[in-house]
Design a protein around this motif. Structure first.
Motif, PDB file in Angstrom:
ATOM      1  N   ASP A  99       4.009  -1.808   0.767  1.00  0.00           N
ATOM      2  CA  ASP A  99       4.005  -0.357   0.906  1.00  0.00           C
ATOM      3  C   ASP A  99       3.023   0.283  -0.068  1.00  0.00           C
ATOM      4  N   ALA A 100       3.004  -0.219  -1.308  1.00  0.00           N
ATOM      5  CA  ALA A 100       2.092   0.330  -2.316  1.00  0.00           C
ATOM      6  C   ALA A 100       0.630   0.126  -1.911  1.00  0.00           C
ATOM      7  N   LEU A 101       0.316  -1.039  -1.391  1.00  0.00           N
ATOM      8  CA  LEU A 101      -1.055  -1.317  -0.961  1.00  0.00           C
ATOM      9  C   LEU A 101      -1.450  -0.439   0.210  1.00  0.00           C
ATOM     10  N   ILE A 102      -0.547  -0.273   1.161  1.00  0.00           N
ATOM     11  CA  ILE A 102      -0.842   0.578   2.325  1.00  0.00           C
ATOM     12  C   ILE A 102      -1.079   2.017   1.884  1.00  0.00           C
ATOM     13  N   ARG A 103      -0.254   2.520   0.962  1.00  0.00           N
ATOM     14  CA  ARG A 103      -0.456   3.884   0.459  1.00  0.00           C
ATOM     15  C   ARG A 103      -1.816   4.045  -0.199  1.00  0.00           C
ATOM     16  N   ALA A 104      -2.301   2.974  -0.806  1.00  0.00           N
ATOM     17  CA  ALA A 104      -3.585   3.020  -1.514  1.00  0.00           C
ATOM     18  C   ALA A 104      -4.766   2.755  -0.575  1.00  0.00           C
ATOM     19  N   GLY A 105      -4.496   2.633   0.719  1.00  0.00           N
ATOM     20  CA  GLY A 105      -5.569   2.413   1.674  1.00  0.00           C
ATOM     21  C   GLY A 105      -5.998   0.970   1.810  1.00  0.00           C
ATOM     22  N   LYS A 106      -5.200   0.052   1.302  1.00  0.00           N
ATOM     23  CA  LYS A 106      -5.516  -1.377   1.406  1.00  0.00           C
ATOM     24  C   LYS A 106      -4.910  -1.955   2.684  1.00  0.00           C
ATOM     25  N   LYS A 107      -5.438  -3.107   3.086  1.00  0.00           N
ATOM     26  CA  LYS A 107      -4.945  -3.773   4.290  1.00  0.00           C
ATOM     27  C   LYS A 107      -4.310  -5.113   3.923  1.00  0.00           C
ATOM     28  N   PRO A 108      -2.977  -5.148   3.807  1.00  0.00           N
ATOM     29  CA  PRO A 108      -2.296  -6.415   3.552  1.00  0.00           C
ATOM     30  C   PRO A 108      -1.895  -7.099   4.853  1.00  0.00           C
ATOM     31  N   CYS A 109      -1.660  -8.401   4.786  1.00  0.00           N
ATOM     32  CA  CYS A 109      -1.080  -9.118   5.916  1.00  0.00           C
ATOM     33  C   CYS A 109      -0.289 -10.303   5.381  1.00  0.00           C
ATOM     34  N   ILE A 110       0.605 -10.816   6.213  1.00  0.00           N
ATOM     35  CA  ILE A 110       1.413 -11.983   5.873  1.00  0.00           C
ATOM     36  C   ILE A 110       1.161 -13.061   6.912  1.00  0.00           C
ATOM     37  N   VAL A 111       0.888 -14.279   6.435  1.00  0.00           N
ATOM     38  CA  VAL A 111       0.713 -15.437   7.312  1.00  0.00           C
ATOM     39  C   VAL A 111       1.773 -16.447   6.910  1.00  0.00           C
TER      40      VAL A 111
END
Length: 246
Positions: free
Chosen positions: A157-169
């Motif tokens: 959530d913190a990364l998304i708020r900061a405009g980052k693109k996370p993913c889980i594999v």
């Protein structure tokens, strides 16, 4: 890892191998009065966020400043743009030190050892919930082996708020496939570890994501079926090492 148009990637693991050598690692392993590592798994979320330069989630504890300083010193810009977190489940500190000769390739990518104290109970979903939210089990609500979707604030959530693109594999149906769903990010649930590694490598090559969280299960799966020191368990470590190339 560098702040430029074609950034490199920095790699960490959930057993905290981000080792110049065992002597330096033992110096970092300061102990509490009852013999536990003084640095905690609770601190990893804030540590990741500090390195990224993003505001940590609500319950995040203090970062591990020494680890942040080490990571940021490897960059030219003083911050990181992209991270791969490799999560080989159930590899404890004792396992790493006993079998580090089986993991030379991992050390090439993660040449820093940070001893940590786990949370209790040290079950997979409890630990991952803490690692990626910075919350204690009492705060995030997972206190036994169960895999609900977390609704509290997390690093994703913190990364998304900061405009980052996370993913889980991850391997499908495992804790990392369940705990952090229902967020505006991509999830790749694969059949097995080999498929997870292949997908992660492909995603790194695409240069689309800023934070790639990679989960492997073989050691955990095998050691529960056999023994943590069994031939098959050690072979799982060899497989992890092979995933990082020669």
């Amino acid at each position: 890892m560098e702040n430029n148009s074609k950034p490199d990637w920095t790699t960490a693991t959930n057993s905290a191998k981000i080792s110049e050598n065992s002597t330096m690692a033992s110096e970092r392993a300061s102990k509490t009065a009852d013999g536990f590592n003084s640095q905690s798994l609770v601190q990893m979320c804030a540590t990741f966020c500090k390195c990224f330069g993003v505001t940590p989630p609500q319950f995040a504890s203090d970062p591990i400043d020494e680890l942040c300083d080490y990571v940021l010193a490897q960059t030219k810009s003083g911050k990181i743009d992209k991270v791969v977190i490799f999560n080989p489940d159930a590899i404890a500190e004792w396992c790493y030190y006993k079998y580090k000769n089986l993991l030379p390739n991992l050390e090439k990518f993660a040449p820093y050892v940070q001893p940590l104290c786990s949370v209790f109970p040290p079950k997979t979903p409890v630990c991952f919930a803490t690692m990626y939210s910075g919350a204690t089990p009492a705060q995030h609500g997972i206190t036994k082996y169960t895999k609900p979707c977390l609704t509290i604030d997390t690093i994703f959530d913190a990364l998304i708020r900061a405009g980052k693109k996370p993913c889980i594999v991850t391997v499908a149906e495992q804790s990392m496939d369940k705990l952090f769903r229902n967020r505006k990010m991509d999830y790749f649930a694969m059949e097995n570890d080999q498929a997870v590694v292949a997908k992660a490598i492909a995603l790194i090559g695409q240069d689309k994501y800023d934070f790639i969280c990679v989960y492997n299960q073989e050691y955990d799966d095998i050691m529960h079926r056999t023994h943590p020191n069994s031939f098959l368990s050690k072979r799982a470590l060899v497989h992890y090492n092979a995933s990082f190339g020669a």
